[in-house]
Design a protein around this motif. Structure first.
Motif: not given
Length: 189
Positions: A64-68, A72-76, A81-84
């Motif tokens: 997910p962080a790599a998709t930035l 990728a949208a920062p909120a997404e 990351i919160e779900k991890m």
């Protein structure tokens, strides 16, 4: 002439580091600071303690962080990351069975090194001082001492991050102290 250029570049680099908030360093770019080390022990068997420890941790996924970087949208990314995170707020970045490695030099032991943290906690500190990235994520050592039971050791986050001297970093680090102490205490009960 080359020495003068190199010296001039070093002076400019030092000035840039200071301007960026890297802080004043001692002689030869070195500084010293004190780290508070925590060691908690329990009669709880190693297998139970490590299972309880891991049950309170999520698993880090770097995707997910790599998709930035790909737009990728920062909120997404933040939501992913919160779900991890596990119930402790932390997640496992790495787990090393150091006890098996001891078999190279003698008897194997029950020793596991965990690298734990949360990228969202880290960016709350690195946004104020990028030097905080030296200490995030954190290391925790869990092992069975002679005679049984479980021992957990770690360096107190506020003592690591406190080197930076930034009140905003200190506030996050103090929260990490509490979260890590709770994680360890719950695992050792």
């Amino acid at each position: 002439m080359r020495v003068a250029r190199a010296l001039g570049a070093a002076v400019l680099l030092s000035a840039a580091c200071l301007a960026a908030g890297a802080g004043a360093m001692g002689e030869k770019g070195r500084s010293r600071f004190t780290v508070e080390h925590i060691r908690e022990t329990s009669a709880r068997p190693f297998a139970e303690a490590t299972a309880a420890f891991e049950a309170r941790l999520g698993r880090h996924d770097p995707v997910p962080a790599a998709t930035l970087a790909q737009g990728a949208a920062p909120a997404e990314v933040r939501a992913a990351i919160e779900k991890m995170a596990g119930p402790s707020g932390f997640m496992i970045f790495a787990k090393q069975d150091h006890g098996t490695l001891l078999g190279l030099v003698g008897p194997r032991r029950k020793v596991v090194q965990y690298v734990v943290g949360n990228p969202l906690f880290a960016v709350e500190m690195t946004r104020h001082d990028v030097g905080a990235a030296l200490y995030a994520p954190l290391r925790v050592l869990v092992y069975e001492p002679e005679g049984g039971g479980t021992c957990v050791e770690y360096d107190l986050p506020s003592s690591l991050f406190g080197r930076l001297g930034d009140p905003q970093v200190d506030a996050v680090a103090a929260d990490l102290d509490r979260k890590l102490a709770d994680l360890v205490a719950t695992s050792l009960r």
